[in-house]
Enzyme design. Structure first.
Site, short mmCIF file in Angstrom:
data_model
loop_
_atom_site.label_atom_id
_atom_site.label_comp_id
_atom_site.label_asym_id
_atom_site.label_seq_id
_atom_site.Cartn_x
_atom_site.Cartn_y
_atom_site.Cartn_z
N GLY A 128 0.83 -1.20 0.00
CA GLY A 128 0.00 0.00 0.00
C GLY A 128 0.86 1.25 0.00
CD GLN A 165 3.61 5.67 2.70
OE1 GLN A 165 2.59 5.18 2.22
NE2 GLN A 165 4.60 4.91 3.15
CB CYS A 186 5.71 1.92 7.09
SG CYS A 186 5.23 3.48 6.32
CG LEU A 187 6.62 1.01 0.86
CD1 LEU A 187 5.82 1.43 -0.37
CD2 LEU A 187 7.76 0.09 0.46
CG HIS A 226 -0.19 1.40 7.54
ND1 HIS A 226 0.78 0.82 8.33
CD2 HIS A 226 0.48 2.22 6.69
CE1 HIS A 226 1.97 1.29 7.99
NE2 HIS A 226 1.82 2.13 6.98
CD GLU A 227 -0.98 2.72 2.98
OE1 GLU A 227 -0.43 3.82 3.17
OE2 GLU A 227 -0.32 1.68 2.82
CG HIS A 268 0.97 6.90 5.72
ND1 HIS A 268 2.17 7.29 6.29
CD2 HIS A 268 1.11 5.57 5.47
CE1 HIS A 268 2.99 6.24 6.37
NE2 HIS A 268 2.37 5.18 5.88
NI NI Z 1 3.12 3.24 5.66
#
Ligand code: NI
Length: 176
Positions: free
Chosen positions: A46, A51, A91-92, A133-134, A137
């Site tokens: 995701g 991000q 997480c990226l 989670h997204e 963000h």
């Molecule tokens: Ni993340």
């Protein structure tokens, strides 16, 4: 195909709250395409626009094994949340860190798709966790900020040490 650079925690730009998208224009569709390309290339499951330093309420997710079921959420809103999930997340924007986060295990979300059409989705488990989670963000919250202060300071220390080498996201883990 355009790959967008992904911000790394604790970059202060990850704390910005994303603004509502005012209609799915060609420019937004191009951004969605670039976000999906960036997520698949990372590889991640995701990605939120935050991000990639675009502060608009857009999320892309693909939890499928074959990586061929892209889900797009524009202006997502949680209509309901219940139950409990305790799934390990990555997480990226926080490479190499994986921690369990306690969240509702089932959510109902309303959003616009990539064509600008509204839809409502009632999901549980992995996808429910990804969406939350997204959505965090988009509010300027990274998952590690939901952990204890002690864990957060350990994570920051680890990130400082690994700063100069590249940590590849692990394909079999939930990297969002
Ligand atoms: Ni993340």
């Amino acid at each position: 195909m355009a790959l967008l650079p992904i911000l790394r925690y604790p970059d202060p730009r990850l704390r910005k709250r994303a603004a509502k998208v005012d209609g799915v224009s060609d420019r937004i569709r191009k951004l969605i395409k670039d976000m999906a390309d960036t997520m698949y290339a990372a590889p991640g499951v995701g990605l939120a626009a935050t991000q990639v330093d675009v502060h608009l309420r857009i999320i892309v997710i693909d939890v499928s094994e074959a990586r061929d079921q892209l889900r797009v959420f524009v202006n997502p809103e949680l209509l309901a949340a219940s139950g409990e999930a305790d799934i390990e997340e990555g997480c990226l924007s926080v490479p190499g860190i994986y921690e369990k986060v306690r969240r509702p295990g089932r959510v109902t979300v309303r959003a616009l798709d990539a064509a600008g059409e509204p839809f409502t989705l009632d999901v549980e488990g992995l996808l429910a966790v990804c969406i939350q989670h997204e959505m965090d963000h988009l509010e300027g919250t990274v998952f590690v900020e939901k952990l204890s202060r002690l864990k957060q300071s350990r994570i920051l220390a680890r990130l400082r040490k690994q700063d100069r080498r590249t940590v590849e996201p692990e394909a079999r883990r939930l990297v969002l």
